[in-house]
Design a protein around this motif. Structure first.
Motif, mmCIF file in Angstrom:
data_model
loop_
_atom_site.group_PDB
_atom_site.id
_atom_site.type_symbol
_atom_site.label_atom_id
_atom_site.label_comp_id
_atom_site.label_asym_id
_atom_site.label_seq_id
_atom_site.Cartn_x
_atom_site.Cartn_y
_atom_site.Cartn_z
ATOM 1 N N ALA A 104 -12.626 148.232 -80.346
ATOM 2 C CA ALA A 104 -11.237 147.910 -80.656
ATOM 3 C C ALA A 104 -10.384 147.686 -79.410
ATOM 4 C CB ALA A 104 -10.616 149.021 -81.508
ATOM 5 N N GLY A 105 -10.795 148.229 -78.265
ATOM 6 C CA GLY A 105 -10.015 148.067 -77.053
ATOM 7 C C GLY A 105 -10.196 146.726 -76.366
ATOM 8 N N ARG A 106 -11.153 145.945 -76.790
ATOM 9 C CA ARG A 106 -11.384 144.641 -76.158
ATOM 10 C C ARG A 106 -10.323 143.634 -76.609
ATOM 11 N NH1 ARG A 106 -17.892 143.416 -76.473
ATOM 12 N NH2 ARG A 106 -18.628 145.384 -75.551
ATOM 13 N N GLN A 107 -10.027 142.659 -75.762
ATOM 14 C CA GLN A 107 -9.087 141.603 -76.112
ATOM 15 C C GLN A 107 -9.732 140.549 -77.007
ATOM 16 O OE1 GLN A 107 -5.683 141.606 -75.394
ATOM 17 N NE2 GLN A 107 -6.333 143.696 -74.897
ATOM 18 N N GLU A 108 -11.022 140.334 -76.843
ATOM 19 C CA GLU A 108 -11.788 139.473 -77.735
ATOM 20 C C GLU A 108 -13.205 140.025 -77.829
ATOM 21 O OE1 GLU A 108 -11.647 135.511 -76.134
ATOM 22 O OE2 GLU A 108 -13.459 135.819 -74.940
ATOM 23 N N ILE A 109 -13.896 139.632 -78.888
ATOM 24 C CA ILE A 109 -15.190 140.236 -79.186
ATOM 25 C C ILE A 109 -16.238 139.147 -79.370
ATOM 26 C CG2 ILE A 109 -16.471 141.606 -80.886
ATOM 27 C CD1 ILE A 109 -13.881 143.150 -81.373
ATOM 28 N N ASP A 110 -17.387 139.347 -78.756
ATOM 29 C CA ASP A 110 -18.514 138.446 -78.964
ATOM 30 C C ASP A 110 -19.151 138.790 -80.306
ATOM 31 O OD1 ASP A 110 -21.198 137.267 -78.861
ATOM 32 O OD2 ASP A 110 -20.714 136.865 -76.758
ATOM 33 N N LEU A 111 -19.393 137.775 -81.120
ATOM 34 C CA LEU A 111 -19.945 138.014 -82.454
ATOM 35 C C LEU A 111 -21.268 138.775 -82.381
ATOM 36 C CD1 LEU A 111 -19.691 137.616 -85.490
ATOM 37 C CD2 LEU A 111 -20.741 135.346 -85.233
ATOM 38 N N PRO B 57 -6.371 134.495 -88.716
ATOM 39 C CA PRO B 57 -5.642 134.974 -87.526
ATOM 40 C C PRO B 57 -4.178 135.283 -87.817
ATOM 41 C CG PRO B 57 -5.970 132.607 -87.408
ATOM 42 C CD PRO B 57 -6.771 133.090 -88.582
ATOM 43 N N THR B 58 -3.674 134.800 -88.953
ATOM 44 C CA THR B 58 -2.293 135.085 -89.343
ATOM 45 C C THR B 58 -2.176 136.353 -90.189
ATOM 46 O OG1 THR B 58 -2.634 133.575 -91.208
ATOM 47 C CG2 THR B 58 -1.556 132.673 -89.256
ATOM 48 N N SER B 59 -3.279 137.063 -90.389
ATOM 49 C CA SER B 59 -3.245 138.283 -91.195
ATOM 50 C C SER B 59 -2.257 139.291 -90.601
ATOM 51 C CB SER B 59 -4.636 138.918 -91.262
ATOM 52 O OG SER B 59 -5.539 138.070 -91.931
ATOM 53 N N PRO B 60 -1.545 140.016 -91.450
ATOM 54 C CA PRO B 60 -0.530 140.952 -90.950
ATOM 55 C C PRO B 60 -1.157 142.163 -90.277
ATOM 56 C CG PRO B 60 -0.823 141.229 -93.310
ATOM 57 C CD PRO B 60 -1.632 140.020 -92.922
ATOM 58 N N GLN B 61 -0.352 142.837 -89.483
ATOM 59 C CA GLN B 61 -0.807 144.089 -88.895
ATOM 60 C C GLN B 61 -1.001 145.123 -89.997
ATOM 61 O OE1 GLN B 61 1.905 145.368 -85.848
ATOM 62 N NE2 GLN B 61 1.415 143.675 -84.474
ATOM 63 N N VAL B 62 -2.054 145.888 -89.888
ATOM 64 C CA VAL B 62 -2.356 146.942 -90.854
ATOM 65 C C VAL B 62 -2.582 148.221 -90.079
ATOM 66 C CG1 VAL B 62 -3.924 147.728 -92.661
ATOM 67 C CG2 VAL B 62 -3.384 145.295 -92.460
ATOM 68 N N GLU B 63 -1.820 149.241 -90.398
ATOM 69 C CA GLU B 63 -1.939 150.508 -89.681
ATOM 70 C C GLU B 63 -3.369 151.045 -89.760
ATOM 71 O OE1 GLU B 63 0.182 154.944 -89.557
ATOM 72 O OE2 GLU B 63 0.793 153.438 -91.043
ATOM 73 N N GLY B 64 -3.881 151.431 -88.623
ATOM 74 C CA GLY B 64 -5.229 151.981 -88.566
ATOM 75 C C GLY B 64 -6.308 150.944 -88.312
ATOM 76 N N THR B 65 -5.912 149.659 -88.195
ATOM 77 C CA THR B 65 -6.875 148.588 -87.916
ATOM 78 C C THR B 65 -6.360 147.728 -86.771
ATOM 79 O OG1 THR B 65 -5.986 146.805 -89.324
ATOM 80 C CG2 THR B 65 -7.328 148.510 -90.394
ATOM 81 N N VAL B 66 -7.259 146.945 -86.201
ATOM 82 C CA VAL B 66 -6.884 145.940 -85.203
ATOM 83 C C VAL B 66 -7.535 144.615 -85.597
ATOM 84 C CG1 VAL B 66 -6.587 147.596 -83.327
ATOM 85 C CG2 VAL B 66 -8.826 146.526 -83.701
ATOM 86 N N LEU B 67 -6.905 143.535 -85.166
ATOM 87 C CA LEU B 67 -7.412 142.184 -85.405
ATOM 88 C C LEU B 67 -7.754 141.583 -84.056
ATOM 89 C CD1 LEU B 67 -7.704 140.344 -87.958
ATOM 90 C CD2 LEU B 67 -5.548 139.282 -87.279
ATOM 91 N N ARG B 68 -8.991 141.127 -83.899
ATOM 92 C CA ARG B 68 -9.432 140.612 -82.613
ATOM 93 C C ARG B 68 -10.070 139.227 -82.778
ATOM 94 N NH1 ARG B 68 -6.416 143.851 -81.136
ATOM 95 N NH2 ARG B 68 -6.814 145.752 -79.916
ATOM 96 N N PRO B 69 -9.807 138.310 -81.828
ATOM 97 C CA PRO B 69 -10.462 136.994 -81.868
ATOM 98 C C PRO B 69 -11.930 137.105 -81.493
ATOM 99 C CG PRO B 69 -9.176 137.214 -79.859
ATOM 100 C CD PRO B 69 -8.890 138.445 -80.688
ATOM 101 N N LEU B 70 -12.705 136.130 -81.960
ATOM 102 C CA LEU B 70 -14.117 136.066 -81.623
ATOM 103 C C LEU B 70 -14.321 135.051 -80.508
ATOM 104 C CD1 LEU B 70 -15.539 136.069 -85.261
ATOM 105 C CD2 LEU B 70 -15.718 137.935 -83.594
ATOM 106 N N THR B 71 -15.100 135.421 -79.522
ATOM 107 C CA THR B 71 -15.338 134.549 -78.370
ATOM 108 C C THR B 71 -15.938 133.222 -78.809
ATOM 109 O OG1 THR B 71 -15.747 136.515 -77.001
ATOM 110 C CG2 THR B 71 -16.492 134.386 -76.139
#
Length: 319
Positions: A180-187, A247-261
């Motif tokens: 979750a701490g990464r800015q983007e994630i490799d699939l 990518p337009t999904s709203p923020q949800v407490e307890g989760t993070v949304l990250r782009p895929l490389t």
């Protein structure tokens, strides 16, 4: 008991879905309730209409006969409904949508672009259901997505326009996830995860996700198919699954949304309308309202804002 239109619709839904579970989801009833209804229908028709197979359920010879009559009768009723709406002076504008994020912001621009129109806005879980109901005249227009190379078949008499030709899929995971701490994630780094997705959305999403994961070197474990958005978020928050999201999904407490490389999975968003019910002018206004809703759903100060602003060729025309 006498057969009614709702019984014929149940038979058609079971045949189209290929299973009682998926048919129940499309009809908005529980599987036990649909099973009980099917048994009552079979008592009237005098025999089994479906048999179980290794891929779901298949109609028996009696089922094939009942299904053919059901489709003919329901088709005639759909034509009657469409014909009466076409001659009505001020018909309600009925719009069907998949659970796209932009739907949450659609009402205000619809009111502004189509003042005085009564709007009936309904969400569905299946693009297959949307297109069938559009062709049958039960919806005037639909908003839906197509993931990867999948193309949703459209019925005759329907026009379509692409609203957003490309948006990258992201991954939603628990805020406590090790990645979750990464800015983007490799699939490929998600190879050991359990996945959740929507139930039978018909947009090619699960298939495209599986293909993307296989290109990344693994076969995903797709364990949960859940239609309710809140339930999916709770599952992800608890760390029991991850999910592909817009990518337009709203923020949800307890989760993070990250782009895929490298954007290994993308989606299109399209608007389709029944030419017999929606004029070209109203279609343009519908498109503009949907475009405004989409643009309003792009959050500022996120990776997607930068991604989107760098690609003006993808932007819908709103003037």
């Amino acid at each position: 008991m006498q057969l009614e239109l709702r019984h014929l619709e149940a038979v058609r839904a079971i045949a189209e879905a290929g299973s009682l579970g998926r048919a129940a989801m499309r009809l908005g009833v529980s599987q036990p309730a649909l099973s009980a209804q099917l048994r009552r229908i079979e008592q009237v028709t005098g025999g089994e209409l479906f048999v179980r197979s290794r891929i779901g359920v298949e109609p028996t010879p009696l089922g094939e006969f009942v299904l053919s009559v059901a489709c003919r009768v329901l088709g005639e009723m759909d034509a009657l409904t469409a014909g009466t709406r076409a001659t009505a002076p001020h018909p309600v504008l009925r719009i069907g949508c998949l659970l796209l994020v932009l739907v949450d912001r659609l009402i205000e621009p619809l009111e502004e672009e189509l003042p005085g129109h009564e709007i009936d806005l309904t969400t569905e879980h299946s693009a297959t259901t949307l297109t069938r109901m559009l062709g049958a005249g039960k919806y005037d227009a639909i908003l839906y997505g197509e993931v990867g190379d999948h193309e949703v078949p459209l019925p005759d008499g329907v026009a379509a326009r692409t609203l957003v030709p490309k948006e990258p899929a992201c991954v939603r995971m628990s805020a406590a996830h090790p990645l979750a701490g990464r800015q983007e994630i490799d699939l490929a780094d998600l190879a050991g995860e359990t996945w959740t997705t929507l139930t039978d959305d018909g947009d090619g999403g699960p298939e495209a996700m599986t293909d993307a994961c296989r290109r990344a070197g693994f076969t995903p474990t797709l364990r949960y198919r859940i239609a309710d958005r809140r339930m999916r978020w709770d599952l992800i928050t608890a760390g029991r699954a991850v999910s592909m999201c817009q990518p337009t999904s709203p923020q949800v407490e307890g989760t993070v949304l990250r782009p895929l490389t490298g954007d290994p999975l993308t989606e299109r968003i399209r608007l389709a309308w029944n030419r017999s019910a929606v004029t070209e002018q109203r279609a343009r206004l519908l498109y503009r309202a949907a475009a405004r809703a989409y643009l309003d759903s792009i959050p500022d100060d996120t990776f997607y804002r930068a991604w989107w602003d760098a690609r003006p060729e993808l932007h819908p025309v709103t003037d």
